[in-house]
Structures are given as C-alpha cells and as structure tokens.
Design a protein around this motif. Structure first.
Motif, mmCIF file in Angstrom:
data_model
loop_
_atom_site.group_PDB
_atom_site.id
_atom_site.type_symbol
_atom_site.label_atom_id
_atom_site.label_comp_id
_atom_site.label_asym_id
_atom_site.label_seq_id
_atom_site.Cartn_x
_atom_site.Cartn_y
_atom_site.Cartn_z
ATOM 1 N N SER A 37 2.571 29.846 14.670
ATOM 2 C CA SER A 37 1.930 31.040 15.248
ATOM 3 C C SER A 37 1.537 30.792 16.703
ATOM 4 O O SER A 37 1.429 29.650 17.154
ATOM 5 C CB SER A 37 0.686 31.405 14.436
ATOM 6 N N ASP A 38 1.295 31.880 17.420
ATOM 7 C CA ASP A 38 0.858 31.781 18.810
ATOM 8 C C ASP A 38 -0.465 31.020 18.915
ATOM 9 O O ASP A 38 -0.652 30.204 19.820
ATOM 10 C CB ASP A 38 0.717 33.165 19.438
ATOM 11 N N LEU A 46 1.648 23.392 22.461
ATOM 12 C CA LEU A 46 3.100 23.280 22.297
ATOM 13 C C LEU A 46 3.778 23.827 23.548
ATOM 14 O O LEU A 46 3.491 24.951 23.975
ATOM 15 C CB LEU A 46 3.554 24.072 21.064
ATOM 16 N N ARG A 47 4.642 23.015 24.153
ATOM 17 C CA ARG A 47 5.268 23.410 25.411
ATOM 18 C C ARG A 47 6.584 22.664 25.592
ATOM 19 O O ARG A 47 6.842 21.673 24.927
ATOM 20 C CB ARG A 47 4.337 23.067 26.576
#
Length: 107
Positions: A37-38, A46-47
């Motif tokens: 999820s966002d 997270l990237r």
C-alpha cells in the motif's frame, strides 16, 4: 504465509503473463493480497535508487505480511514456481520460491 517486502516484490515476476480466465482471476487476487500500500511504501521509504535502478527500503521498519491463500491460489503459486524451476535466478529469488514450497508442505 509470512511474506517479506522482497518476497512481495518477487512473486509477481514468477507468475505467468498469460493464462485462462480462471488463472487470470487467481493471479489478480494473489497480487491484490500481496500489494504494498501507499502507506506502507511511505512507512518503509520504498524507493528506486536513481543511480543503479535498484529498489530500496528501510529494512528496520519492515514488517512481514501474513497472507492466507486459498487452495486454488496455492496450487497456482506452486505451478508458477515449478515453471521457473529450471531457470537461473539469484539466490534471494530462490528463497522466495522456498517460502512458497515450505507453505505448501505445511498444508
């Protein structure tokens, strides 16, 4: 089944790109269950690393996701893992396959 972020990123790549309508629906439901999820993305940061195009996150903040798959979904995951069994993959991807097989062995 307990899945790490890495497992959840790898599993979609194991699933076949084509199949019948039932398989499509099984895949769609599996992907829905393991989606990040966002809010979770923000929480673990997270990237994508722009230099080497790798996905990164803060592993200290990661919490495994406990997912229940139906028997049909587990059969589909098993078939998907068997399909890639002769491919050459990095060890950490095989660890995800092992997670699926260990769960299958429990049932």
């Amino acid at each position: 089944m307990e899945l790490t972020i890495k497992d959840r990123l790898y599993l979609p790549s194991f699933l076949p790109a084509r199949g019948n309508f039932k398989e499509f629906n099984l895949k769609k439901e599996i992907l829905r269950k393991i989606a990040i999820s966002d809010d979770e993305r923000q929480e673990i940061n997270l990237r994508e690393n722009a230099e080497d195009k790798r996905i990164e996150w803060d592993v200290e903040k990661e919490r495994p996701l406990l997912v229940e798959f139906s028997k049909e979904e587990m059969d589909y995951l098993k078939k998907a893992c068997e399909r890639i069994s002769d491919e050459e993959l990095p060890d950490d991807m095989w660890a995800t396959v092992e997670t699926v097989y260990n769960e299958i062995a429990k049932s």
